[in-house]
Scaffold this active site. Structure first.
Site, PDB file in Angstrom:
ATOM      1  N   ASN A  97       0.845  -1.200   0.000  1.00 13.98           N
ATOM      2  CA  ASN A  97       0.000   0.000   0.000  1.00 13.98           C
ATOM      3  C   ASN A  97       0.878   1.246   0.000  1.00 13.98           C
ATOM      4  OD1 ASN A  97       0.556   0.814   2.837  1.00 13.98           O
ATOM      5  ND2 ASN A  97      -0.360  -1.183   3.229  1.00 13.98           N
ATOM      6  N   ASP A 146      -4.291  -6.281   5.275  1.00 11.18           N
ATOM      7  CA  ASP A 146      -5.329  -7.102   5.916  1.00 11.18           C
ATOM      8  C   ASP A 146      -5.321  -8.524   5.350  1.00 11.18           C
ATOM      9  OD1 ASP A 146      -6.280  -5.084   7.577  1.00 11.18           O
ATOM     10  OD2 ASP A 146      -7.488  -4.226   5.967  1.00 11.18           O
ATOM     11  N   ASP A 159      -4.642  -9.704  13.040  1.00 12.08           N
ATOM     12  CA  ASP A 159      -4.633  -8.294  13.421  1.00 12.08           C
ATOM     13  C   ASP A 159      -3.683  -8.122  14.614  1.00 12.08           C
ATOM     14  OD1 ASP A 159      -5.244  -5.772  14.622  1.00 12.08           O
ATOM     15  OD2 ASP A 159      -7.055  -5.716  13.400  1.00 12.08           O
ATOM     16  N   ILE A 160      -2.518  -7.539  14.349  1.00  8.75           N
ATOM     17  CA  ILE A 160      -1.456  -7.465  15.375  1.00  8.75           C
ATOM     18  C   ILE A 160      -1.931  -6.650  16.571  1.00  8.75           C
ATOM     19  CG2 ILE A 160       0.940  -6.789  15.817  1.00  8.75           C
ATOM     20  CD1 ILE A 160       1.310  -6.860  12.704  1.00  8.75           C
ATOM     21  N   PHE A 186      -4.428   3.257  14.852  1.00  8.90           N
ATOM     22  CA  PHE A 186      -4.692   4.273  13.835  1.00  8.90           C
ATOM     23  C   PHE A 186      -5.862   3.802  12.979  1.00  8.90           C
ATOM     24  CE2 PHE A 186      -1.729   7.818  13.466  1.00  8.90           C
ATOM     25  CZ  PHE A 186      -0.909   7.526  14.535  1.00  8.90           C
ATOM     26  N   LYS A 245     -13.795   0.975  15.869  1.00  6.49           N
ATOM     27  CA  LYS A 245     -12.531   0.220  15.963  1.00  6.49           C
ATOM     28  C   LYS A 245     -11.966   0.268  17.386  1.00  6.49           C
ATOM     29  CE  LYS A 245     -11.320   0.632  11.158  1.00  6.49           C
ATOM     30  NZ  LYS A 245     -10.635   1.397  10.122  1.00  6.49           N
ATOM     31  N   LYS A 296     -11.602  -3.355  19.090  1.00  7.17           N
ATOM     32  CA  LYS A 296     -10.267  -3.879  19.417  1.00  7.17           C
ATOM     33  C   LYS A 296      -9.902  -3.618  20.879  1.00  7.17           C
ATOM     34  CE  LYS A 296      -8.488  -3.261  14.733  1.00  7.17           C
ATOM     35  NZ  LYS A 296      -7.311  -3.105  13.887  1.00  7.17           N
TER      36      LYS A 296
HETATM   37  N1  CTP Z   1      -3.475  -3.264  12.327  1.00  9.33           N
HETATM   38  C1  CTP Z   1      -2.656  -4.265  12.807  1.00  9.33           C
HETATM   39  N2  CTP Z   1      -2.620  -5.477  12.160  1.00  9.33           N
HETATM   40  C2  CTP Z   1      -3.371  -5.723  11.082  1.00  9.33           C
HETATM   41  C3  CTP Z   1      -4.221  -4.698  10.595  1.00  9.33           C
HETATM   42  C4  CTP Z   1      -4.250  -3.478  11.236  1.00  9.33           C
HETATM   43  O1  CTP Z   1      -1.953  -4.061  13.793  1.00  9.33           O
HETATM   44  N3  CTP Z   1      -3.306  -6.887  10.496  1.00  9.33           N
HETATM   45  C5  CTP Z   1      -3.542  -1.986  13.037  1.00  9.33           C
HETATM   46  C6  CTP Z   1      -2.988  -0.829  12.251  1.00  9.33           C
HETATM   47  O2  CTP Z   1      -1.609  -0.621  12.522  1.00  9.33           O
HETATM   48  C7  CTP Z   1      -3.831   0.314  12.749  1.00  9.33           C
HETATM   49  C8  CTP Z   1      -5.181  -0.330  12.988  1.00  9.33           C
HETATM   50  O3  CTP Z   1      -4.895  -1.698  13.245  1.00  9.33           O
HETATM   51  O4  CTP Z   1      -3.407   0.812  13.996  1.00  9.33           O
HETATM   52  C9  CTP Z   1      -6.040  -0.209  11.788  1.00  9.33           C
HETATM   53  O5  CTP Z   1      -7.185  -0.963  12.001  1.00  9.33           O
HETATM   54  P1  CTP Z   1      -7.975  -1.616  10.802  1.00  9.33           P
HETATM   55  O6  CTP Z   1      -9.230  -2.166  11.369  1.00  9.33           O
HETATM   56  O7  CTP Z   1      -7.121  -2.524  10.012  1.00  9.33           O
HETATM   57  O8  CTP Z   1      -8.218  -0.352   9.993  1.00  9.33           O
HETATM   58  P2  CTP Z   1      -8.268  -0.279   8.489  1.00  9.33           P
HETATM   59  O9  CTP Z   1      -7.073  -0.888   7.832  1.00  9.33           O
HETATM   60  O10 CTP Z   1      -8.540   1.157   8.205  1.00  9.33           O
HETATM   61  O11 CTP Z   1      -9.471  -1.286   8.320  1.00  9.33           O
HETATM   62  P3  CTP Z   1     -10.751  -1.280   7.418  1.00  9.33           P
HETATM   63  O12 CTP Z   1     -10.217  -1.545   6.081  1.00  9.33           O
HETATM   64  O13 CTP Z   1     -11.543  -2.375   8.000  1.00  9.33           O
HETATM   65  O14 CTP Z   1     -11.344   0.072   7.609  1.00  9.33           O
END
Ligand code: CTP
Length: 411
Positions: A206, A275, A302-303, A319, A333, A337
């Site tokens: 990305n 994701d 999701d870390i 974030f 969120k 989370k």
């Molecule tokens: N994050 C993470 N591990 C993942 C995905 C996201 O740690 N596999 C963390 C990102 O670093 C950020 C937050 O989760 O702090 C983002 O949440 P997320 O739900 O993934 O947001 P978006 O990517 O914006 O998701 P969506 O596409 O569902 O809006």
């Protein structure tokens, strides 16, 4: 007792109409219990007499480099902090270029004490690229620039160039003597994008540049924290004093985070983690054949959610990058989370119009906790990072103040 009580503060006064405000600065510093010595440039003595400052500081005022050949060294060693207020364009230039042709600039070169500068000048002189380049150099060298404020000027013009009010300067100066906000704390930050390999040469990724995460790591280190930065592939140099762990994929980022999270007090997930990853990574380069190619993707762990589920766990900051319904999506969120805080920003066409978000040097954030909502207005990512670290530190300390300011797992 205040943070300035008993501190040795050297006040440098340059030539400018704002020099009259330095008298008030001196009075406030003395009232806070600071020991004050004053050095004036020759032009400053044309605006206010040394006698005024001598009376207010209770010490002789130094002005001439050659009155006492060792004065610049003695004063440089004596001072625990130096504030130049008003700092003229000339003195900023002297300090930026390491000139030492008057007493104040010689002290600036000889000192190891923090140097605080409160510029005051005509708005055009302030905006001039020469002054701006000098200011940028001084900032790079960790000088603290305070102001200038905007407003009506003595010359009748309006714009940036007014010296900050003495009370504001005293408050900022006192801040230098407070223990750093995050001393004795460990902060783990994720930053940048991840790369999910399709074959040996291709990956899904990305547009994250990592700038926000790196700025946060730098700001946390400046706030006194030990910082571990787990970074996806970006073209940024790790900030000074920060331990940097380089990873590529979301799985590697997860592994690097989980291996270190037990020693951290605050976890800031600024990375744009993919994701999904390809279900299969081809061993060899995928050759073009059919007109269409279907990729099967599987969800990455999701870390952030995983860290937040641990018990005990660090203070967790996430974030959210949103193209619509920013507040609702971010708060959803935060709850889903179980985070302590979430920082949301716009991405997509709206953010691009505003020059914020991905790959930009600027950002604006809406920061939510369960019971607060703070807007950090558009600013450089460095400045936004500083404000966000301050906010995180404030909420972190509030949360854990009853337990020696530490999350339960660090007791
Ligand atoms: N994050 C993470 N591990 C993942 C995905 C996201 O740690 N596999 C963390 C990102 O670093 C950020 C937050 O989760 O702090 C983002 O949440 P997320 O739900 O993934 O947001 P978006 O990517 O914006 O998701 P969506 O596409 O569902 O809006």
């Amino acid at each position: 007792m205040t943070d300035l009580n008993g501190r040795r503060i050297l006040v440098g006064v340059c030539g400018g109409i704002a020099a009259y405000k330095s008298a008030e600065l001196l009075r406030l510093l003395r009232r806070q219990g600071a020991e004050v010595r004053v050095v004036m440039t020759s032009s400053a003595t044309r605006f206010v007499t040394p006698l005024t400052f001598q009376a207010l500081s209770g010490q002789p005022v130094a002005n001439d480099l050659f009155d006492d050949p060792m004065a610049h060294i003695e004063l440089a060693r004596w001072a625990e902090a130096i504030i130049v207020a008003p700092a003229s364009a000339t003195t900023l230039a002297r300090l930026a270029h390491g000139l030492a042709d008057d007493l104040l600039s010689a002290i600036g070169l000889a000192t190891e004490a923090p140097l605080v500068l409160a510029p005051a000048m005509n708005q055009a002189m302030w905006r001039n690229p020469a002054t701006q380049a000098n200011v940028a150099l001084l900032r790079q060298r960790a000088c603290l620039l305070l102001g200038p404020a905007e407003g009506e000027q003595a010359c009748g013009e309006t714009g940036p160039g007014r010296m900050l009010e003495p009370a504001e300067l005293v408050e900022a100066l006192a801040g230098l003597f407070q223990p750093p906000l995050l001393s004795r704390r460990t902060v783990l930050v994720t930053a940048g994008p991840t790369r999910e390999a399709l074959d040996p040469v291709r990956f899904l990724s990305n547009r994250s540049s990592g700038k926000m995460g790196y700025a946060l790591a730098e700001a946390a280190a400046r706030a006194g924290a030990e910082v571990i930065l787990v970074s996806g592939p970006v073209s940024l140099a790790p900030p000074p004093g920060v331990e940097c762990v380089q990873v590529e994929s979301a799985a590697q980022m997860r592994e690097a985070v989980l291996a270190r999270v037990d020693v951290c007090d605050i976890f800031i997930a600024a990375a744009a983690v993919a994701d999904y990853r390809p279900a299969h990574r081809a061993e060899e380069k995928i050759k073009k054949s059919a007109e269409t190619l279907r990729l099967e993707l599987v969800r990455n762990a999701d870390i952030l959610a995983e860290v937040a589920k641990r018990s005990p766990r660090p203070f967790c900051v996430g974030f959210a990058a949103e193209t619509e319904n920013l507040a609702d999506n971010a708060q959803a969120k935060l709850n889903a989370k179980q985070l302590d805080m979430i920082a949301a920003n716009w991405v997509g066409p709206l953010a691009e119009r505003e020059h914020t978000g991905f790959d930009s040097d600027h950002n604006a954030l809406h920061v939510y906790t369960r019971d607060s909502d703070t807007l950090l207005r558009k600013s450089s990512k460095g400045h936004i990072a500083e404000q966000l670290i301050e906010l995180i530190a404030r909420h972190y300390h509030e949360r854990y103040s009853a337990q020696d300011s530490r999350p339960p797992h660090r007791q």
